[in-house]
Design a protein around this motif. Structure first.
Motif: not given
Length: 247
Positions: A25-29, A57-63, A146-152
């Motif tokens: 997202d732009g300069d954010a990963l 790198l701003r965020r790491i999401v682990l599935t 469930e239902g939380d929204v992440l900003d990317f």
């Protein structure tokens, strides 16, 4: 390691087993999963080859907590100060505060047991003794459900899909018509299927069917699997056609 472009702002980073995804997202990963332990340099190289810098790198999401997905999270997060996100049920395991529940291979079909032994034999692990090694402990900055929204990606909705692990998640990006399935869905011989090596196969199949129906309803185009080549067009329709095969 050469990343593969899925869309101009989305790349898949392949590993010998499984893959991670890089969203820009732009300069954010944002990195969805990290590969197995020891993959940090390869991930950073892939980020550079995608045209970005690892410092973005701003965020790491682990599935989920399995080491082929969370194995390099700790080192990447430490190097770059990235926020680490995991489901609340898997977070204690990611942190190293709770033991790693093994998959239920006793109820798995014979072909899956054979595949498990093939993949894990070099580690001395068999389907009859399916204790998996943990990824290095990693802090979790944000526990989600469930239902939380992440900003990317214009907003990534967290979907709780227990079965593969208790805290498995998928991510739906409605604005981008994109779905990350983690290991709830895999691409097997060019056909989507429920993932393997599950704690509870029945719940995994139920979660698989849920994601198939949701992706069709949301008109998802791009589907990113934890294992197997992503679908770049018509992903929701493909998953919908597949769902009826599994009960």
């Amino acid at each position: 390691m050469e990343p593969q472009t899925v869309r101009p702002f989305l790349h898949v980073i392949p590993f010998p087993v499984g893959q991670a995804y890089l969203w820009r997202d732009g300069d954010a990963l944002t990195l969805v999963d990290t590969g197995p332990p020891g993959s940090t340099d390869a991930v950073e190289d892939a980020i550079r080859r995608s045209g970005a810098e690892p410092t973005a790198l701003r965020r790491i999401v682990l599935t989920h907590f399995h080491p082929d997905h969370a194995g390099s999270a700790a080192e990447l997060a430490t190097r770059h100060g990235a926020e680490v996100v995991a489901h609340r049920a898997d977070a204690p395991i990611v942190r190293g505060e709770a033991p790693s529940p093994p998959p239920d291979m006793a109820g798995a079909p014979e072909w899956e047991r054979a595949l498990f032994d093939q993949v894990h034999a070099p580690l001395g692990i068999t389907a009859d003794a399916p204790k998996l090694s943990l990824a290095p402990p990693c802090r979790v900055d944000l526990e989600v459900d469930e239902g939380d929204v992440l900003d990317f990606g214009g907003g990534a909705t967290v979907l709780s899909v227990p079965g593969h692990t208790e805290g498995s998640i998928a991510l739906l990006l409605p604005d981008q018509r994109t779905l990350f399935t983690g290991d709830t869905v895999a691409q097997v011989e060019d056909s989507p299927a429920p993932g393997v090596f599950n704690q509870d196969r029945g719940r995994t199949v139920a979660a698989f069917r849920r994601l198939c129906a949701l992706s069709a309803r949301e008109k998802v185009e791009t589907v990113c699997f934890g294992h197997g080549a992503p679908l770049t067009t018509g992903g929701g329709e493909t998953l919908a056609r597949t769902a009826a095969t599994y009960s």
